[in-house]
Enzyme design. Sequence first.
Site, PDB file in Angstrom:
ATOM      1  N   GLU A 225       0.823  -1.230   0.000  1.00 17.44           N
ATOM      2  CA  GLU A 225       0.000   0.000   0.000  1.00 17.44           C
ATOM      3  C   GLU A 225       0.845   1.264   0.000  1.00 17.44           C
ATOM      4  O   GLU A 225       1.645   1.492   0.905  1.00 17.44           O
ATOM      5  CB  GLU A 225      -0.909  -0.009   1.237  1.00 17.44           C
ATOM      6  CG  GLU A 225      -1.765   1.241   1.363  1.00 17.44           C
ATOM      7  CD  GLU A 225      -2.632   1.237   2.624  1.00 17.44           C
ATOM      8  OE1 GLU A 225      -2.513   0.307   3.449  1.00 17.44           O
ATOM      9  OE2 GLU A 225      -3.438   2.187   2.771  1.00 17.44           O
ATOM     10  N   ASP A 258      -5.570   3.132  -1.432  1.00 20.55           N
ATOM     11  CA  ASP A 258      -6.330   3.712  -0.322  1.00 20.55           C
ATOM     12  C   ASP A 258      -6.865   5.052  -0.821  1.00 20.55           C
ATOM     13  O   ASP A 258      -6.095   5.897  -1.294  1.00 20.55           O
ATOM     14  CB  ASP A 258      -5.405   3.899   0.888  1.00 20.55           C
ATOM     15  CG  ASP A 258      -6.133   4.430   2.111  1.00 20.55           C
ATOM     16  OD1 ASP A 258      -6.839   5.447   1.986  1.00 20.55           O
ATOM     17  OD2 ASP A 258      -5.977   3.848   3.204  1.00 20.55           O
ATOM     18  N   ASP A 295      -9.019   9.838   7.196  1.00 14.63           N
ATOM     19  CA  ASP A 295      -9.643   8.567   7.575  1.00 14.63           C
ATOM     20  C   ASP A 295     -11.027   8.739   8.199  1.00 14.63           C
ATOM     21  O   ASP A 295     -11.355   8.072   9.177  1.00 14.63           O
ATOM     22  CB  ASP A 295      -8.715   7.761   8.498  1.00 14.63           C
ATOM     23  CG  ASP A 295      -7.440   7.354   7.797  1.00 14.63           C
ATOM     24  OD1 ASP A 295      -7.496   6.489   6.930  1.00 14.63           O
ATOM     25  OD2 ASP A 295      -6.367   7.930   8.101  1.00 14.63           O
TER      26      ASP A 295
HETATM   27  C1  RNT Z   1      -2.113   4.272   6.733  1.00 14.44           C
HETATM   28  C2  RNT Z   1      -2.709   3.220   5.881  1.00 14.44           C
HETATM   29  C3  RNT Z   1      -2.914   1.895   6.546  1.00 14.44           C
HETATM   30  C4  RNT Z   1      -3.485   2.020   7.937  1.00 14.44           C
HETATM   31  C5  RNT Z   1      -3.864   0.704   8.590  1.00 14.44           C
HETATM   32  C6  RNT Z   1      -4.041   0.834  10.064  1.00 14.44           C
HETATM   33  O1  RNT Z   1      -2.133   5.516   6.157  1.00 14.44           O
HETATM   34  O2  RNT Z   1      -3.906   3.663   5.321  1.00 14.44           O
HETATM   35  O3  RNT Z   1      -3.705   1.090   5.752  1.00 14.44           O
HETATM   36  O4  RNT Z   1      -4.604   2.850   7.969  1.00 14.44           O
HETATM   37  O5  RNT Z   1      -2.981  -0.261   8.234  1.00 14.44           O
HETATM   38 ZN    ZN Z   2      -5.032   2.180   4.195  1.00 12.34          ZN
END
Ligand code: RNT
Ligand code: ZN
Length: 417
Positions: A225, A258, A295
């Site tokens: 990610e 994300d 988030d």
């Molecule tokens: C952080 C990422 C990651 C976290 C989680 C807790 O910016 O988005 O995915 O939110 O792993």
């Molecule tokens: Zn994430």
Amino acid sequence: MDHEAAFAYAAEKYEGLGVDVEAVLAALAATSLSLHCWQADDVTGFETAEGELGGGLAVTGNYPGKARNVTELRDDMLAALAVIPGRHRVNLHAMYGDFGGRKVDRNQIEPDHFAGWVDWARRHDLGLDFNATCFSHPLSESGYTLASQDEGVRGFWIEHVRRCRAIGAWMGERLETPCVHNLWIPDGSKDTTVSRHRHRELLRESLNAIFAVEHSAAYLKDSIESKLFGLGSEAFVAGSHDFYMSWAAGRGVMVCLDLGHFHPTESVADKISSLLLFHDELLLHVSRGVRWDSDHVVTLSDEVTEVMREIVRAGALPRVHIALDFFDASINRVAAYAIGARATLKALLVALLEPTELLREFEVAGDPTSRLALLEEVKSFPFGAVWEELCRRHDVPGGPGWLESVRGYEQEVLAKR
Ligand code: RNT
Ligand code: ZN
């Protein structure tokens, strides 16, 4: 109008445009979301050392009822799942092991620490996904883990991620459904670094070392990610989108998109069709950034719906894993799960109800007027009645009634913590 009549009316309208509503309901029912465990406890985890949340992640709010241990967290997730239609998965982080009050460092974790989770998942017919935890630890405080210039630090995190992948594969084998292991690292710098290339070279070395260990694809699916910036890593993030996209291509490793990890005006939806041509599968972290990667709880936004449309239009729903990633401590945390998961499923429903074939006919015939007219008209079609039908078939409240059940749980359980 009662629900039956409303659904019949809606189905007739969609079917008039060539949409098979039963097939849509079946496709939705066959799609599992991966519900992240970290919304229930504000990304705290169950390690003994009371670590501060690090890695540039921040949770704001102090709504009562945060889960304090593994039992409370499982109960909260079940309470949320009870108001989300369909069969879903639970997404764990390594710091959520069942450590029984003992100090187990990240380079020592074993499948045994997750045996309780596997038993619980089996009892409730849930798949499990997993994540290495490369933040909130003394050895991540420098801001670097897998891209660190310190060999000792890098070695520690390589060992951690290797163990996490092995644990994921073990979960996948036990539960007979492949576990998605996602790797996100916080590595970066608050201010200008003159070693971008060196850090990325080190990250490549670390990934090569980690993924040299193979696991059966029937048990484990890997993902990496990227991120654009974080609190404390504003000037440089080693694991950028370009970096991971390049590293993953041809290796059978997914990239994770994300929704909060791109420029606010960048379209994540537009990336889907390109990535799907060069990667077998994709992972999504459905999130909602408000001005930054904040988030927030996911809502039914154009952005999320457009991402779903691009997946559906590419015929790629079985190739995309949909995980949620948000953490909000300012509202009831169980309700946060329900709101975010229901919104994500609704976005997928809207996408599946699109009369794509008809729109494509207009496109091929060189009739962009009809295409735009129909795209606009279907926006106000009665998808809500189809949503309610989905919920009815899964024995879940279709409308705002789900909140009553969550409020009941709040009174009985959350308020007493
Ligand atoms: C952080 C990422 C990651 C976290 C989680 C807790 O910016 O988005 O995915 O939110 O792993
Ligand atoms: Zn994430």
